[in-house]
Structures are given as C-alpha cells and as structure tokens.
Design a protein around this motif. Structure first.
Motif, PDB file in Angstrom:
ATOM      1  N   TYR A  57       0.479  -1.395  -0.520  1.00 41.13           N
ATOM      2  CA  TYR A  57       0.415  -0.514  -0.196  1.00 41.13           C
ATOM      3  C   TYR A  57       0.810   1.469   0.338  1.00 41.13           C
ATOM      4  CZ  TYR A  57      -3.842  -3.526   1.552  1.00 41.13           C
ATOM      5  OH  TYR A  57      -3.679  -4.324   1.905  1.00 41.13           O
ATOM      6  N   GLY A  58       1.968   1.337  -0.544  1.00 42.48           N
ATOM      7  CA  GLY A  58       2.781   2.915  -0.955  1.00 42.48           C
ATOM      8  C   GLY A  58       3.698   3.132   0.416  1.00 42.48           C
ATOM      9  N   ILE A  59       3.447   1.999   1.989  1.00 41.79           N
ATOM     10  CA  ILE A  59       3.525   2.084   3.417  1.00 41.79           C
ATOM     11  C   ILE A  59       5.153   1.010   2.766  1.00 41.79           C
ATOM     12  CG2 ILE A  59       4.454   2.164   5.413  1.00 41.79           C
ATOM     13  CD1 ILE A  59       0.583   2.339   5.464  1.00 41.79           C
ATOM     14  N   ARG A  89       2.649   7.915   7.704  1.00 43.85           N
ATOM     15  CA  ARG A  89       1.953   7.241   6.294  1.00 43.85           C
ATOM     16  C   ARG A  89       1.871   8.734   4.935  1.00 43.85           C
ATOM     17  NH1 ARG A  89      -2.972   5.002   4.451  1.00 43.85           N
ATOM     18  NH2 ARG A  89      -4.698   6.519   3.885  1.00 43.85           N
ATOM     19  N   MET A  90       1.783   9.383   6.337  1.00 49.63           N
ATOM     20  CA  MET A  90       2.398  10.600   4.654  1.00 49.63           C
ATOM     21  C   MET A  90       3.380  10.332   3.765  1.00 49.63           C
ATOM     22  SD  MET A  90       1.507  14.442   5.192  1.00 49.63           S
ATOM     23  CE  MET A  90       2.817  15.404   4.074  1.00 49.63           C
ATOM     24  N   LEU A  91       4.315  10.031   4.837  1.00 44.72           N
ATOM     25  CA  LEU A  91       5.690  10.050   3.888  1.00 44.72           C
ATOM     26  C   LEU A  91       6.305   8.559   3.608  1.00 44.72           C
ATOM     27  CD1 LEU A  91       8.182  11.183   6.712  1.00 44.72           C
ATOM     28  CD2 LEU A  91       6.803  12.801   5.053  1.00 44.72           C
ATOM     29  N   ASN A  92       4.783   7.907   3.391  1.00 47.70           N
ATOM     30  CA  ASN A  92       4.939   6.435   2.866  1.00 47.70           C
ATOM     31  C   ASN A  92       5.571   5.520   4.064  1.00 47.70           C
ATOM     32  OD1 ASN A  92       3.044   6.513   1.115  1.00 47.70           O
ATOM     33  ND2 ASN A  92       3.990   6.398  -0.925  1.00 47.70           N
ATOM     34  N   ARG A  93       6.079   5.874   5.097  1.00 52.25           N
ATOM     35  CA  ARG A  93       7.267   5.223   5.834  1.00 52.25           C
ATOM     36  C   ARG A  93       6.991   4.361   6.975  1.00 52.25           C
ATOM     37  NH1 ARG A  93      12.687   7.508   4.744  1.00 52.25           N
ATOM     38  NH2 ARG A  93      12.927   8.117   3.544  1.00 52.25           N
ATOM     39  N   PHE A 171       9.538  16.989   2.741  1.00 51.83           N
ATOM     40  CA  PHE A 171      10.258  15.497   3.328  1.00 51.83           C
ATOM     41  C   PHE A 171       9.551  14.731   2.579  1.00 51.83           C
ATOM     42  CE2 PHE A 171      14.516  15.842   6.356  1.00 51.83           C
ATOM     43  CZ  PHE A 171      13.284  17.957   6.433  1.00 51.83           C
ATOM     44  N   SER A 172       8.677  14.501   1.911  1.00 48.68           N
ATOM     45  CA  SER A 172       8.033  13.153   1.404  1.00 48.68           C
ATOM     46  C   SER A 172       8.468  13.453  -0.459  1.00 48.68           C
ATOM     47  CB  SER A 172       6.439  13.011   1.450  1.00 48.68           C
ATOM     48  OG  SER A 172       5.768  14.082   1.055  1.00 48.68           O
ATOM     49  N   GLY A 173       9.101  14.088  -0.348  1.00 43.81           N
ATOM     50  CA  GLY A 173       9.255  13.913  -2.064  1.00 43.81           C
ATOM     51  C   GLY A 173      10.989  13.335  -2.237  1.00 43.81           C
TER      52      GLY A 173
END
Ligand SMILES: *[C@@H]1O[C@H](CO)[C@@H](O)[C@H](O)[C@H]1NC(C)=O
Ligand SMILES: *[C@@H]1O[C@H](CO)[C@@H](O)[C@H](O)[C@H]1NC(C)=O
Ligand SMILES: *[C@@H]1O[C@H](CO)[C@@H](O)[C@H](O)[C@H]1NC(C)=O
Ligand SMILES: *[C@@H]1O[C@H](CO)[C@@H](O)[C@H](O)[C@H]1NC(C)=O
Ligand SMILES: *[C@@H]1O[C@H](CO)[C@@H](O)[C@H](O)[C@H]1NC(C)=O
Length: 438
Positions: A57-59, A89-93, A171-173
C-alpha cells in the motif's frame, strides 16, 4: 492549556549502532535473501513478513520515520503516537517503534521511565490490525544506520500549521527518498500540528491492543465488577421470588455495569474553573453532587447496577465519593472493589491503561467532555458501534451509550455523547469541547 507553557526539552535519541543491532541486521538480511529465494520459487511477488520489506500500500518497509520519546499522560501519549503514525503514513514510511513513558513526570527527563511500545501494546497485532494503513517497524530492520535525514520541527507562533505541512510535503519528496531514516528532531509529537481527520486517529487507536499481561489485569477488574453486580441482582431476584415471582437465572449470565470517570480532584477543579473563565463556557466543571444527581437521572439503566468510579488515587481516601448515589446504583472504586493491589503493582501508564479498558468496555460510560481521557473513550466507543454496524445516532436505543455529565441532557440527566467522526481535526478531543454531537 498548561501544556503549551512547557519548555521544549532536549529529546532522547536511540543509538542505532550497537553491536546487537548489527547482529540482528545481519540475521535479517540473511533471512530476507533466503525468503526471497523461496518466494521467487513460488512465483509470488510480495510478502509481508511481520513488517518486512515489501508492502502493498505505498507504505515502504525499507524506509523509516523515527520520532522522539513520547511523554505525558496516557491520552496524550496515545494521541502523540497516532500523530507519529499518521506522519509516517504521509511519508509512505514505516514508523520505528517509539518509546513511551511509564511515569508522569513532566520535566525531569531522567525520571520519565522510558518503556518500549511493545511492552504495553501488542506489536504484531498492531501491524495486522492496521495493515495497509500504517505500519510499525523495529530498529533492527534498519540496515544502514548512518543513512539518516534529520527533520527539525519548528516551534513558536510563527511555525503555523501550513508551514508544518509544507515541511512534511518537502520531506516526502524524491530528494528524501534515498535516506533510510527520517529522524524528527523537536518536541513531543503530541504538540506537533494536527493535519488529520478524526477518523484517521480512530483507525490507529483501534489497532492498539494491550499486551496479555495488562489485558488480563483489566479482565480481572471487570470480572470483579460483574461478580458484585451478579450478586446484587440475585439478591433482588431472590426477593422477587419470595414475593411470588420467578427468578430467571439466565438473565444473570450477562451483568452490565456503568463506569463514571469523575474528575473532581483539587487540581482539576482549579484547572477547569480557569478554563471556564477563559473560554466563557460555564459547563466544564461539575461538582460531585451534580455528577451524582445527573447519573441518577439516566433512564436507560436497569437497577441494581454496579457503578465503577474511575477517580484519581488521592480521592480513594475520600469516603464521600461513595455516598449520595441513587438507590440501586452501587458505587465502587478500586479500593472498595478490592482490586487496588492489582493497580499498585504498576507504574502510572499501566494503571491508567487498565482504568481506560474498564471504562471502554462498560455498558454505560459517563465522563467529562473536557477530559481527554473521557473523550478518547467516547471516540473508541463510537468507532466500535460504527464497526459493529450499530447505528450511532443519539436515539435512546443506542447500544453502549456514553454521556457527558458536565452538560445537562434530558430529564435532568447527563447529555448523550457521540464523537463526530466527520470532524476534520482532533482539536475537540485533545482540548475538550461542549459539542458532544447529541
Ligand atoms: C505513497 O504511495 C502512494 C501509493 O503507492 C503513492 O501514490 C504516493 O505518491 C506515495 N507518496 C510518497 C510521498 O511517496
Ligand atoms: C550508508 O549510508 C551512508 C550515508 O548515506 C553512505 O555513505 C554509506 O555508503 C551507506 N552504507 C551502505 C553499506 O550502504
Ligand atoms: C460570555 O457568554 C455570555 C452568554 O453565553 C455572553 O452574554 C457574554 O457576553 C460572554 N462574555 C464574553 C466576555 O464573551
Ligand atoms: C432515531 O429516532 C428518530 C426519531 O425518533 C427516528 O425517526 C429514527 O428512525 C431513529 N433512528 C434509528 C437509527 O433508530
Ligand atoms: C461533524 O463535523 C462536520 C465537519 O466538521 C460538520 O460539518 C458537522 O456538522 C458535524 N456534525 C455534528 C452533528 O456536529
């Protein structure tokens, strides 16, 4: 709130370069290589090995977020933890399992009694319940421990919610993607800006399950409450039989109870009076008499019913909290219940977590809508009703009803209380509100 006046502290960090970590990391890599081999053979493309490297799921299982130790009360710690999860979650981490604090010291960091998340809540259970939404990882999963990007959170009035959110987007870039770990430097996540709707927090809270040891303690307390209720009901039925009616023993299989989170201790009274003045809202403080009276006016309760009073420890010596209740309401706190020894074994956080469980599972809950503890309980009870398909309207037929005793409701009783799951921020729950939906 007084929280805001606390200084930003020097925050704890966790050494990643211990020998133990390296060994575990090596074992992990070997295990992965083996697993990958097996998987290729089986023709599978993905697997989720207890928070492993692959994710649907992207994470990402190989990119992490690290946050400072989580501090303060149980409720603030739960909110802080959820906020850290939602940031990850926002950072897919994957969120590296944070440290919680077992004690309630605010300022002396050395007295915070750091305690691992998995000593309080079940780690695997968390990941399985929250699978596809957020994910927790262990420090041993970090392969390159020097590959860290630090994210310094701003503070002060100029650090607005918008700036905070922009920073997260930055930072999610792509430029952050090559770093295995993003380490947040700054204050307690409870004080970070909130960017998520209530339902996202609710989704995280429902994945928090106490470890067996503490869940069993809560079971013991609840069994004790029900046993006393059962006894009271059978006495009642016995009298009924003497009067010519038939006792129905099947009815005794399920013995409901009510929990009242009474905030009447001195500190709270001072705090809530100030809050009333500052916010120009009169319905924040309730005296013991007001609570007793309003609870007595709840119509949907069959008597006799045991009333579990969740109160601050220093009120256990105050005998008056057990008096003045309406006939048929049998008030008990942990001392009178004979379970004080269960609580006494544990530090603050665990005591609080057991009480939370007892209130959460009560058939009827009554609390104060300006208390974070009460608000989180009502949030979880509302979520539970939604999950079970029980209509969570404010109708009288509501299952597991909750009430706010600080607000007047029907028939001189407390106001029915549901969490507004469509709310766009956790503000009302973190800081209290007299909007209780009903
Ligand atoms: C996170 O993953 C989702 C789904 O794969 C993707 O659409 C999104 O762009 C990713 N976001 C970041 C910040 O990597
Ligand atoms: C770990 O990360 C650092 C910093 O990005 C990098 O210089 C180093 O080569 C990496 N080590 C390994 C084994 O990948
Ligand atoms: C406080 O609220 C009352 C009524 O709710 C209102 O009449 C009064 O003007 C308010 N006072 C302030 C200072 O806002
Ligand atoms: C709630 O009560 C209203 C009015 O009494 C009724 O119209 C409605 O159908 C009820 N809703 C549920 C879900 O029971
Ligand atoms: C719930 O919150 C939403 C979003 O803030 C709002 O539009 C709605 O009116 C609220 N519902 C109730 C019953 O307060």
């Amino acid at each position: 709130m007084s929280f805001w006046s606390f200084k930003v502290w020097k925050l704890l960090h966790f050494p990643l370069n211990s020998l133990g970590c390296k060994c575990v990391a090596v074992v992990f890599v070997v295990a992965l290589v083996v697993l990958r081999g097996i998987l290729l053979q089986d023709g599978l493309s993905r697997v989720d090995v207890n928070g492993g490297m692959y994710s649907d799921y992207g994470i990402r299982g190989d990119r992490f977020l690290e946050v400072p130790q989580i501090v303060w009360g149980l409720n603030n710690q739960k909110i802080a933890f959820a906020r850290a999860c939602l940031t990850a979650r926002m950072l897919n981490r994957t969120l590296l399992m944070p440290r919680l604090s077992a004690s309630l010291f605010y300022k002396e960091l050395d007295q915070l009694q750091s305690i691992g998340f998995d000593k309080v809540f079940q780690f695997r259970k968390f990941n399985s319940l929250c699978s596809g939404f957020v994910r927790l990882g262990r420090y041993s999963q970090v392969l390159n421990q020097t590959n860290v990007l630090e994210l310094q959170k701003g503070s002060g009035r100029k650090w607005t919610s918008v700036r905070d959110f922009d920073q997260l987007k930055e930072f999610s870039g792509d430029s952050s993607d090559r770093y295995q770990v993003i380490r947040v430097i700054g204050k307690n996540p409870f004080l970070w800006h909130d960017h998520w709707p209530v339902k996202d927090y609710a989704r995280v809270f429902e994945c928090l399950v106490l470890v067996d040891q503490f869940a069993k303690e809560a079971d013991r307390v609840i069994s004790k409450i029900r046993a006393i209720g059962r006894e009271a009901m059978s006495v009642e039925q016995g009298e009924g039989r003497n009067g010519g009616r038939n006792g129905d023993s099947a009815k005794l299989d399920y013995v409901p109870y009510m929990a009242v989170h009474m905030r009447i201790e001195k500190d709270w009274m001072i705090h809530c009076k100030k809050l009333e003045q500052r916010s120009n809202i009169s319905e924040i403080c309730s005296s013991k008499e007001e609570i007793t009276q309003r609870v007595g006016n709840i119509k949907e309760v069959n008597k006799p019913t045991v009333l579990y009073l969740a109160v601050a420890d220093n009120l256990l010596e105050d005998k008056t909290i057990l008096s003045g209740w309406q006939q048929g309401l049998l008030p008990f706190e942990k001392k009178k219940l004979g379970v004080a020894h269960i609580y006494d074994k544990y530090p603050y956080l665990i005591k609080s977590a057991i009480d939370y469980e007892v209130c959460l599972r009560a058939d009827v809950f009554v609390g104060n809508s300006f208390s974070t503890f009460s608000s989180l309980i009502v949030l979880e009870r509302t979520q539970k009703m939604n999950r079970m398909g029980v209509s969570s309207s404010c109708n009288n037929s509501m299952r597991w009803p909750s009430y706010a005793y600080n607000i007047m409701g029907d028939f001189g009783g407390p106001r029915k209380w549901l969490t507004n799951m469509s709310d766009t921020s956790l503000q009302a729950i973190s800081y209290g509100s007299n909007h209780v939906t009903c």
